[in-house]
Design an enzyme around this catalytic site. Structure first.
Site, PDB file in Angstrom:
ATOM      1  CG  ASP A  41      -6.194   3.699 -10.425  1.00  0.00           C
ATOM      2  OD1 ASP A  41      -5.795   4.704  -9.816  1.00  0.00           O
ATOM      3  OD2 ASP A  41      -6.242   2.561  -9.900  1.00  0.00           O
ATOM      4  CB  SER A  42      -7.356   9.584 -10.116  1.00  0.00           C
ATOM      5  OG  SER A  42      -6.427  10.015 -11.089  1.00  0.00           O
ATOM      6  CG  ASP A  86      -2.294   4.330 -11.278  1.00  0.00           C
ATOM      7  OD1 ASP A  86      -1.321   3.935 -10.601  1.00  0.00           O
ATOM      8  OD2 ASP A  86      -3.012   5.284 -10.928  1.00  0.00           O
ATOM      9  CE  LYS A 136       0.385   5.797  -9.147  1.00  0.00           C
ATOM     10  NZ  LYS A 136      -0.665   5.146  -8.319  1.00  0.00           N
ATOM     11  CD  GLU A 168      -3.528   1.832  -5.459  1.00  0.00           C
ATOM     12  OE1 GLU A 168      -4.195   1.230  -4.585  1.00  0.00           O
ATOM     13  OE2 GLU A 168      -3.990   2.757  -6.151  1.00  0.00           O
ATOM     14  CD  GLU A 183      -3.412   8.789  -2.570  1.00  0.00           C
ATOM     15  OE1 GLU A 183      -2.973   8.036  -3.458  1.00  0.00           O
ATOM     16  OE2 GLU A 183      -4.575   9.227  -2.569  1.00  0.00           O
TER      17      GLU A 183
HETATM   18  O1  KIV Z   1      -4.583   7.544  -9.706  1.00  0.00           O
HETATM   19  C1  KIV Z   1      -3.959   8.556  -9.390  1.00  0.00           C
HETATM   20  O2  KIV Z   1      -4.207   9.659  -9.867  1.00  0.00           O
HETATM   21  C2  KIV Z   1      -2.901   8.410  -8.393  1.00  0.00           C
HETATM   22  C3  KIV Z   1      -2.366   9.658  -7.762  1.00  0.00           C
HETATM   23  C4  KIV Z   1      -3.361  10.218  -6.845  1.00  0.00           C
HETATM   24  C5  KIV Z   1      -1.053   9.424  -7.097  1.00  0.00           C
HETATM   25  O3  KIV Z   1      -2.515   7.322  -8.080  1.00  0.00           O
END
Ligand code: KIV
Length: 266
Positions: free
Chosen positions: A46-47, A85, A114, A116, A183
């Site tokens: 989600d970056s 994510d 994924k 958090e 992270e």
């Molecule tokens: O969203 C993302 O790119 C991430 C990585 C930085 C691990 O969660």
């Protein structure tokens, strides 16, 4: 063509000590290049909210946007394991998480989702894994909680928070998590967690002792606007072209030369 990477492959890599190379991917073309370079995992992170959409955090990213990018990656993905994510507030309850993770797999082609957070996510992690949806957990700096954390800063620096991270990692594994992203945590803490759990750990700003490394693609290519995060490296510098930069990253992860001391925290 490289053989398809599965959870079993990652487990064997942890056991044999072969480092796992992971990079974020958001589209079909880069996914092909990443696979040709030998990347083991592509993470649809989600970056993308920051590096593609231009937001100042990952919070505005929606389920539909994650599914769109995941489907783009899935269309060209052949060998790398695809982790996607779950966006902010898409897994706040067990029923919501089940519904949204199923969409991510069915419509987006995710092979693992994924999410958090630590002990407060155990019910969700348990439910997803019991329903055949593999979970990658994410501890340390969890960007979806940036406002609660008071900014993007290293986590686990004092004894109490380092112990809490270790306990969270153990609990998440017990609940069914299969992979753990760490992270921005001190190298010594990441090393301890990596030794304490059977699931592979993938670090970003977590030092050299994790079972694998992940970087945001645009950081790795040095094209993210603004200041480069200290834990990343511009692999395009000194490389002939983008495929060579991606290969240099994979090689550096596999031979342990990345991350070096300057990319890590004490
Ligand atoms: O969203 C993302 O790119 C991430 C990585 C930085 C691990 O969660």
């Amino acid at each position: 063509m490289n053989a398809a990477v599965t959870l079993t492959t990652l487990q064997r890599m942890k056991e044999s000590g072969e480092k796992i190379a992971c990079v974020t991917a958001y589209d079909a073309s880069f996914t092909s290049l990443l696979e040709q370079a030998g990347v083991d995992i592509v993470l649809v992170g989600d970056s993308l909210g920051m590096v593609i959409q231009g937001h100042d955090s990952t919070l505005p990213v929606t389920m539909d946007e994650m599914i769109y990018h995941s489907a783009c990656v899935t269309r060209s993905g052949k060998s790398a394991l695809r982790i996607v994510d779950m966006p902010f507030m898409s897994y706040a309850s067990v029923s919501q998480a089940l519904e949204n993770a199923a969409r991510m797999m069915r419509e987006g082609g995710a092979q693992m989702v994924k999410l958090e957070g630590g002990r407060h996510r155990l019910d969700v992690v348990r439910a997803l894994s019991q329903h055949g949806m593999p979970v990658c957990a994410h501890l340390g700096l969890t960007p979806q909680s940036v406002h609660q954390l008071g900014g993007y800063r290293v986590q686990g620096r004092d004894q109490a928070s380092a112990v809490a991270l270790l306990e969270d990692a153990r609990l998440l594994e017990e609940a069914g998590a299969s992979v753990l992203v760490l992270e921005c945590v001190p190298s010594a803490v990441a090393r301890q967690i990596t030794a304490a759990v059977a699931m592979p750990t993938i670090g970003i700003g977590a030092g050299p002792h994790c079972d694998g490394q992940v970087l945001v693609l645009y950081d790795l290519l040095g094209i993210t606007p603004g200041k480069r995060p200290v834990f990343s490296q511009n692999f395009l510098q000194g490389a002939e072209d983008i495929p060579a930069a991606l290969q240099a990253y994979v090689k550096a992860v596999k031979d342990g030369s990345f991350p070096a001391a300057q990319h890590s925290f004490d």
